[in-house]
Every structure is written in structure tokens, then in C-alpha cells.
Write an enzyme that holds these catalytic residues in place. Sequence first.
Site, PDB file in Angstrom:
ATOM      1  N   CYS A 271      -7.456  -3.474  -5.025  1.00 14.21           N
ATOM      2  CA  CYS A 271      -7.045  -2.350  -5.571  1.00 14.21           C
ATOM      3  C   CYS A 271      -5.783  -1.833  -4.964  1.00 14.21           C
ATOM      4  O   CYS A 271      -4.605  -1.447  -5.255  1.00 14.21           O
ATOM      5  CB  CYS A 271      -7.982  -1.144  -5.624  1.00 14.21           C
ATOM      6  SG  CYS A 271      -8.596  -0.653  -4.145  1.00 14.21           S
ATOM      7  N   HIS A 329     -11.536   3.232  -4.471  1.00  8.15           N
ATOM      8  CA  HIS A 329     -10.623   2.623  -5.408  1.00  8.15           C
ATOM      9  C   HIS A 329      -9.305   3.190  -5.344  1.00  8.15           C
ATOM     10  O   HIS A 329      -9.300   4.510  -5.320  1.00  8.15           O
ATOM     11  CB  HIS A 329     -11.198   2.453  -6.891  1.00  8.15           C
ATOM     12  CG  HIS A 329     -10.472   1.710  -7.717  1.00  8.15           C
ATOM     13  ND1 HIS A 329      -9.961   0.398  -7.458  1.00  8.15           N
ATOM     14  CD2 HIS A 329      -9.719   2.209  -8.915  1.00  8.15           C
ATOM     15  CE1 HIS A 329      -9.256   0.035  -8.653  1.00  8.15           C
ATOM     16  NE2 HIS A 329      -9.314   1.038  -9.450  1.00  8.15           N
ATOM     17  N   ASP A 352      -3.039   2.399 -13.415  1.00  7.29           N
ATOM     18  CA  ASP A 352      -4.158   1.350 -12.672  1.00  7.29           C
ATOM     19  C   ASP A 352      -3.725  -0.093 -12.867  1.00  7.29           C
ATOM     20  O   ASP A 352      -3.819  -0.593 -13.980  1.00  7.29           O
ATOM     21  CB  ASP A 352      -5.506   1.737 -12.977  1.00  7.29           C
ATOM     22  CG  ASP A 352      -6.445   1.154 -11.838  1.00  7.29           C
ATOM     23  OD1 ASP A 352      -5.969   0.444 -10.995  1.00  7.29           O
ATOM     24  OD2 ASP A 352      -7.613   1.498 -11.747  1.00  7.29           O
TER      25      ASP A 352
END
Length: 631
Positions: A271, A329, A352
Amino acid sequence: SDFSLPSTNWHVKENARDHHTSKFSSKELIVRRGQAFIVTFNGTEQPEQNLTFIAETGPKPSKLAKTQATFGISSTVSKESWSAVLQSTSSNSVSISISSPPNAVIGRYKLSVQTTPSGSSSPASLGTFVLLFNPWSSGDDVFMPNKAECEEYVLEEFGIIFAGNKNHINSFGWNFGQFQGDILNICLSMLDRSLNYRQDPATDVSHRNDPKYLGRVLSAMVNANDDQGVLLGNWSGNYEGGKSPSSWTGSGEILQNWKTSGFKPVRYGQCWVFAAVLTTVLRCLGIPTRTITNFSSAHDADGNLRVDEFYDASGNHLDRAADSIWNFHVWNESWFSRSDLDPSYSGWQVLDATPQEESGGIYQCGPASRNAIKEGDVDLDYDCPFVFAEVNADCMYWNYDSATGKKTLMFSKSTVIGQFISTKAVGKDDRVDVTNDYKYEEGSTKERDIFKKARKKLGLEDKFDPTAPTPQEIDQKPDISGKFKVAGPLEVGKDLNLILVLKQFPIKISYTEYQQQLTTDNTIQVTALCHVEGGIQVLVQRDITLDNPAIDIQVLGEAKVNKEVDVEVIFTNPIDTEVMDCVLQVEGNDLLRGILEIDKNIGTDDLELNSGMRQHFLLAVTWEASQCNIS
């Protein structure tokens, strides 16, 4: 007379200074939209009034698509369209101030000029320039009134990313390097390799005036899923055939590798790598962007704003649900106005690039308005329910009996998910907590009301949900509660000592036991399931993140450009075995050519780290640029 090919002076230095693009190392003119730039060209004997300019971008430039503009000399700048104002003329040269509208398509433009109004002579090319978003201009969708924020979120090449877990937040530096050598070209080629461009190039280019369109396209292109994008994700712990996600220190190397390999996905990302690369690309194009770390982040796969966690009778975590909770995250926030929504939803937008769930059939996520998330307006574009769940899902802990297939709810918690949401401070390396910008205070009635509002908007309130616990189950409280306390150091190579507090249960996990289990982010999850006679079971759980051993760096003497300087690196190997074939990596933004890897120590063949010994290494480093950042 025919129009001879003019030679063009783009005034690169002066224009770059006015347009905040001096950090780019390009010979090509790079300017921002909605703002004037000066061009001088010679070789014209025609009266200036007859000059017509043509600016065009993309494969099939057209006026209708706003990818082509034709404009003559006017006395004033137009706000709505491209315009040219005469600055000065001499016997054989003309200086023109050219302005683009604040909503112009960004990208590489060809500029040409024509002399006769009838268009009988063909236009002469003046050359190319690149047009970017302009956060300094009030007419631009990405306008950011605070200048210090513009400096940080567009011009800053170095960043801090937060990781670890909610009990133990750590941070590391990242070199975004958005102004390095070829990065701008790579960012532009990313747009030209997107699925949207492949399907319909002219339409795709015509949408490149819109930050929400570009943000969404790039969130898909940074991961390799669907489109041969930049990075291939890998969470397996086996990183053969590539680099471990935790070994990257900057985006430059990743983007260069992608290009030089002929645009094959770079192996491997997790991530923070996806988020850091997206930060680089968006800052490079002029969209203010930052990385955001969410601790105890929910991945709600079934869209019910609940995360189900299953455990067996011994307290082993079972992989039964598609839902999961990440100890942390990382995603992005980009700053722009939402022309498609009410103005109250403008400002920070969540993007994202980590491939978690498909959106519109491909792995992309956002832009979700942060204000919409806070207010539970999960019916708005784009991907609001997913982001809402990441920061505010309810957590259901089930006991699962594999023999009977029976599952019993042990307890639920509404305050576990979404903690210490963090980003780097403007102008300094501190952590800023932005949790309150994503949700109202946990445990407050306002927060619960918003949660109910969100479920209602998604039609979850009335629908029969077989996995949903009964109200009686939810209200059950365990008879006793417990927690893990840490007793001793949390360092890689040392034994891990914990105390399970119900009564006192000391638990020791030796380095030899956890060595092979340690994830790239040094995290261990410890779980205890306590069976209470005739009562409700109690689950005690804790994520523990271990610190890597420290590395001390000292610059000896004065650092001067193109002169060697000695740098001393001190490191102690914490484990009781010798470590062979180590590599020491040094990265400096535009200071070193590429990344310096030292694996040869003076006098020995390989870098070996002896157990428990404090070792010193001397490197001779030569800076190749005028600004020094040592990290």
C-alpha cells in the site's frame, strides 16, 4: 514573402520562475494553466496583427474537444480561452505573452504560428511546451489558497510515511522525486497507456482538464491490475523475481524501471508504495497531494460496513471471511473542487491506488470526498462506501466451530476501525492526526447516527442479513476482559516478552520462534481466546511491531558539490549470528547519480555484520548538485 521557419526563445528560466516549475530539470518549457508566459520568435516580416497561433494537444486535436485553440493577437487576456498579447517587436523579432484558460487540458502542446488571415500559407511550428495544473491560480479546480501548503503538496520532493500499528506508530522517509530527469515524461506516458486512452484517445485527452478524472485514471494506472500499470502488488512474503516492497526508498527508481523495461509492471508493491508513487505522479502534474495512513483499516469486501473476523476454539484466526483488517493502510488525498457535487464536498479527495476491490469493473478507487465520508453521504461518487468502511466499519468477532459449521458472535466493537489517521505536517517532519476530519468522535451519538445514516443510504437497515448478529448477541458483554502488556524491548533480534492480563500470564516468544514468521513490516499478531466456565468467551488480541536496529549516519567535514565527502555509518547487528552479503543503500535527490549501493567494505569482499558488534563503515560520497539533503 513566404513565412520562414522562426527560431523560438521560450524564456525557460523566467517563465519557470513565474510558474513555479524551476525544479524541473527539463530544457523544454513547462508552465501552468491560467497564467501568462512569454515567447519570442524571429524571422517574421509580416505585420504582427496578422499572426494567428495554434496550440494543440493529443492525437486528434479539435476545437470541439478543447484540445486545439486558434487565437490571434488581442489587446487583453481572455479568461475563457487562449489569448496572445503583444509585448514588444523589433525589426525581425516579436515577443508575445500567451495565456491559457484556467480549465485548459493539461499535457504536451505543439505551438505553431500562421501569418495570413486567409490561411493560404501553412503554419510554422514554434516547438512544444508542457501545460500543468495551477494550484496558485484562483480559477483552477486545484487552487490552494495557502502558499505553504502549495509548497508542501506540490513542490516538496521528500516525504514522511507513517506505518506500524495503532499501539506503535513508526515512520520512514520517502523520496518522491517528482522533478527528477524523465519523471514528467513518464507521468504523461502513464496517461497515454491507460485503458481510457486505448479505448478512445481523443475523448480521453479532452477530459484531461479535470483533476477528478485524472486522479481516478491514475489510481488505476499505478497498480498493474487490468492495464499493465506501474506496480505489481505482492503480500505473500516471497518476493523472488523482484524487490521486497519495504526495500524501496523512492518513486524515481520504480517509475524509471517501469519505462526502461518497456512498461512491464515493476515487482513489488504494497500500500505505501502504491500511495507514494501516486503522490509523485499527481504532484508532478500539479495536483496538490499527500499520503494518509489509517491504522486498523477495514477492507469491507461485501459492502455491509461490517468486518467479520473468525476464530477457532484455540484462538487461531481463521481465513473464512473476504473481509479483513490491515494493521495500517496508506492512501492519498488530493486537493480539488468537485464540479460534479455540491461545493461543500470540495477540498481533500481520497484516492487509493492499492488494488483491493474493483470499481466500475477495474481496480481503481476515488476520488471520494473526505467531507462526504465524515457526513456518511456514501451515495455520492466515487467509492464512498468502501472508504467509509475503511475508517468506520463495525467489527464483528465470531467463534467458528469447523465440525458443526456453527458460528457464535463473541462480541462486536464499533470503535476498533480507523485510528490515528496520520499525515506529514506542512514544512516539518511531524505527524498530524486527521482522524476528526474523517469521522465524528468515536463513541459519540453523532458518530453512531452517521453510521446508521450510511447503512440506511446503502439500504442495509431493512434487508435481512443472515450474517448479522441478533440484538441480544450484540448487547452481550463478556464476564471478564483482558489485554496484553509488553514487558521488555520491542526490537528485532531480541526475545519478545508479554504479559496477558486477566490474571498474570507471562508469555515469551523467542527470536528463533518468530524469526521466520516476521512480516516485511515487522508485525506479530498475538491472540488469546479465554473460555469462561458457563460464560461468554473472551478474545484478547494485540498487534506488535518491532523496531529495526538503528543506523547512525554522520557526515564528516564539509559537503561540497563535485568534491568527495566522507560519511560514517554506524550499525550494530542485534542477533547472535553473523549476517552475510549485506547491502548499504544511499539515496539523495538529484545529488547522486541513481542509488548508491555499497556492498564492498574496505579490505573485505562482502559486507559482513558480526553479532552484537558496533561496526563503522566509511563511504566517500560525491554530491552532484547544489542542494544537499542527507537522510
